[in-house]
Design a protein around this motif. Sequence first.
Motif, PDB file in Angstrom:
ATOM      1  N   ASN A  92      31.330  39.595  32.968  1.00  0.00           N
ATOM      2  CA  ASN A  92      31.195  39.146  31.525  1.00  0.00           C
ATOM      3  C   ASN A  92      31.330  40.242  30.452  1.00  0.00           C
ATOM      4  O   ASN A  92      31.019  39.851  29.317  1.00  0.00           O
ATOM      5  CB  ASN A  92      29.602  38.510  31.111  1.00  0.00           C
ATOM      6  CG  ASN A  92      29.645  37.071  31.797  1.00  0.00           C
ATOM      7  OD1 ASN A  92      30.093  36.043  31.540  1.00  0.00           O
ATOM      8  ND2 ASN A  92      29.344  37.068  33.282  1.00  0.00           N
ATOM      9  N   CYS A  93      31.783  41.337  30.685  1.00  0.00           N
ATOM     10  CA  CYS A  93      32.075  42.489  29.939  1.00  0.00           C
ATOM     11  C   CYS A  93      33.283  42.455  29.265  1.00  0.00           C
ATOM     12  O   CYS A  93      33.775  43.110  28.017  1.00  0.00           O
ATOM     13  CB  CYS A  93      32.022  43.837  30.319  1.00  0.00           C
ATOM     14  SG  CYS A  93      33.169  44.248  31.671  1.00  0.00           S
ATOM     15  N   GLY A  94      34.308  41.290  29.638  1.00  0.00           N
ATOM     16  CA  GLY A  94      35.516  41.096  28.985  1.00  0.00           C
ATOM     17  C   GLY A  94      36.725  42.209  29.302  1.00  0.00           C
ATOM     18  O   GLY A  94      37.614  42.224  28.578  1.00  0.00           O
ATOM     19  N   ASN A  95      36.407  43.100  30.052  1.00  0.00           N
ATOM     20  CA  ASN A  95      37.462  44.010  30.639  1.00  0.00           C
ATOM     21  C   ASN A  95      37.708  44.063  32.181  1.00  0.00           C
ATOM     22  O   ASN A  95      36.904  44.564  32.915  1.00  0.00           O
ATOM     23  CB  ASN A  95      37.002  45.339  30.156  1.00  0.00           C
ATOM     24  CG  ASN A  95      37.932  46.366  30.344  1.00  0.00           C
ATOM     25  OD1 ASN A  95      38.896  46.438  31.525  1.00  0.00           O
ATOM     26  ND2 ASN A  95      38.342  47.259  29.505  1.00  0.00           N
ATOM     27  N   PRO A  96      38.540  43.256  32.670  1.00  0.00           N
ATOM     28  CA  PRO A  96      38.594  43.120  34.123  1.00  0.00           C
ATOM     29  C   PRO A  96      38.864  44.451  34.967  1.00  0.00           C
ATOM     30  O   PRO A  96      38.640  44.847  36.103  1.00  0.00           O
ATOM     31  CB  PRO A  96      39.687  42.173  34.416  1.00  0.00           C
ATOM     32  CG  PRO A  96      40.406  42.044  33.092  1.00  0.00           C
ATOM     33  CD  PRO A  96      39.557  42.307  32.041  1.00  0.00           C
ATOM     34  N   ILE A  97      39.441  45.300  34.185  1.00  0.00           N
ATOM     35  CA  ILE A  97      39.840  46.829  34.828  1.00  0.00           C
ATOM     36  C   ILE A  97      38.397  47.510  34.950  1.00  0.00           C
ATOM     37  O   ILE A  97      38.327  48.288  35.949  1.00  0.00           O
ATOM     38  CB  ILE A  97      40.979  47.674  33.822  1.00  0.00           C
ATOM     39  CG1 ILE A  97      42.061  46.753  33.791  1.00  0.00           C
ATOM     40  CG2 ILE A  97      41.183  48.830  34.566  1.00  0.00           C
ATOM     41  CD1 ILE A  97      42.739  46.334  34.893  1.00  0.00           C
ATOM     42  N   LEU A  98      37.827  47.625  33.862  1.00  0.00           N
ATOM     43  CA  LEU A  98      36.331  48.038  33.978  1.00  0.00           C
ATOM     44  C   LEU A  98      35.811  47.662  35.356  1.00  0.00           C
ATOM     45  O   LEU A  98      35.075  48.346  35.933  1.00  0.00           O
ATOM     46  CB  LEU A  98      35.486  47.943  32.786  1.00  0.00           C
ATOM     47  CG  LEU A  98      34.360  48.756  32.418  1.00  0.00           C
ATOM     48  CD1 LEU A  98      34.066  48.879  30.842  1.00  0.00           C
ATOM     49  CD2 LEU A  98      33.128  48.352  33.178  1.00  0.00           C
ATOM     50  N   GLU A  99      35.473  46.298  35.204  1.00  0.00           N
ATOM     51  CA  GLU A  99      35.000  45.726  36.578  1.00  0.00           C
ATOM     52  C   GLU A  99      35.596  46.053  37.916  1.00  0.00           C
ATOM     53  O   GLU A  99      34.811  46.299  38.646  1.00  0.00           O
ATOM     54  CB  GLU A  99      35.003  44.130  36.338  1.00  0.00           C
ATOM     55  CG  GLU A  99      34.472  43.629  37.370  1.00  0.00           C
ATOM     56  CD  GLU A  99      34.560  41.740  37.255  1.00  0.00           C
ATOM     57  OE1 GLU A  99      33.891  41.254  37.724  1.00  0.00           O
ATOM     58  OE2 GLU A  99      35.465  41.327  36.531  1.00  0.00           O
ATOM     59  N   GLU A 100      36.834  46.206  37.613  1.00  0.00           N
ATOM     60  CA  GLU A 100      37.482  46.729  39.234  1.00  0.00           C
ATOM     61  C   GLU A 100      37.012  47.941  39.427  1.00  0.00           C
ATOM     62  O   GLU A 100      36.867  48.414  40.562  1.00  0.00           O
ATOM     63  CB  GLU A 100      39.039  46.568  38.966  1.00  0.00           C
ATOM     64  CG  GLU A 100      39.959  46.863  39.953  1.00  0.00           C
ATOM     65  CD  GLU A 100      41.267  46.664  39.806  1.00  0.00           C
ATOM     66  OE1 GLU A 100      41.991  47.636  40.455  1.00  0.00           O
ATOM     67  OE2 GLU A 100      41.727  46.096  39.079  1.00  0.00           O
ATOM     68  N   VAL A 101      37.333  49.039  38.507  1.00  0.00           N
ATOM     69  CA  VAL A 101      36.687  50.264  38.890  1.00  0.00           C
ATOM     70  C   VAL A 101      35.524  50.442  39.282  1.00  0.00           C
ATOM     71  O   VAL A 101      34.991  51.261  40.135  1.00  0.00           O
ATOM     72  CB  VAL A 101      36.994  51.067  37.454  1.00  0.00           C
ATOM     73  CG1 VAL A 101      36.350  52.526  37.994  1.00  0.00           C
ATOM     74  CG2 VAL A 101      38.384  51.172  37.394  1.00  0.00           C
ATOM     75  N   HIS A 102      34.465  49.733  38.521  1.00  0.00           N
ATOM     76  CA  HIS A 102      33.289  49.749  39.082  1.00  0.00           C
ATOM     77  C   HIS A 102      32.713  49.231  40.231  1.00  0.00           C
ATOM     78  O   HIS A 102      32.025  49.744  41.280  1.00  0.00           O
ATOM     79  CB  HIS A 102      32.181  48.941  37.926  1.00  0.00           C
ATOM     80  CG  HIS A 102      30.967  48.919  38.249  1.00  0.00           C
ATOM     81  ND1 HIS A 102      29.946  48.265  38.922  1.00  0.00           N
ATOM     82  CD2 HIS A 102      29.884  49.654  37.686  1.00  0.00           C
ATOM     83  CE1 HIS A 102      28.814  48.349  38.960  1.00  0.00           C
ATOM     84  NE2 HIS A 102      28.698  49.450  38.183  1.00  0.00           N
TER      85      HIS A 102
END
Length: 223
Positions: free
Chosen positions: A147-157
Amino acid sequence: MPPEINLRILPRTVQQETVDKLRLAIFSGMFEPGSRLVESHLCAELGISRPSLREALRSLQAERLIDIVPNRGPSIPALTLEEMTAIYEVRELLELEAVGRCSQRISKDQLHELEKSLSAFEEAASSNDSLARVKTAADFYSIILANCGNPILEEVHRGLVARISFFRARSMSLKGRAQSSLAEMREIFEAIAAGDEKAARKASKKHIAKAKAAAKLSMETGT
């Protein structure tokens, strides 16, 4: 003593269950850091063929949970203090941004799911089930990242989740750490629920600092 895990699996789910079982075994401390994984022994314990085991080991290698060295075979990496520090530095960068963004974007329905995941962690924190603590903590953060609105951030995490969980399992074995984590995660949730981005980032920074200190202590004491 690490918990005993029944490694035998059902044929219909060989690949995924093998990965899942071995991942949990690593998190639980069943295999010591630096130890070799003997394929013949694992095949016998798991009740699977060597090709199936090797495919699972490649998946765990991609998660950086095992090393596969030519002419030596698979082993559990002996992570150094420097590697642990680097992982937590990146975790801080990603999660501070994620919780801040999440506090401004999360829907009421997803906030309810986040609260449910926190309740699940609270139950796990009160038990002796170290694996449940790891899973429910990871679930809490996966909702924030989603729910952070940034799928790349989610992917890296997501690429760090397995190694974060590796340290989380060990740090939460320290007396009182699970309950402290609960209080810190509740503070993060309350800031997100209030839509307070600054407070969410501050709570996340405090939580990660304490988690890092606990992980460092567990490494130094061999817990």
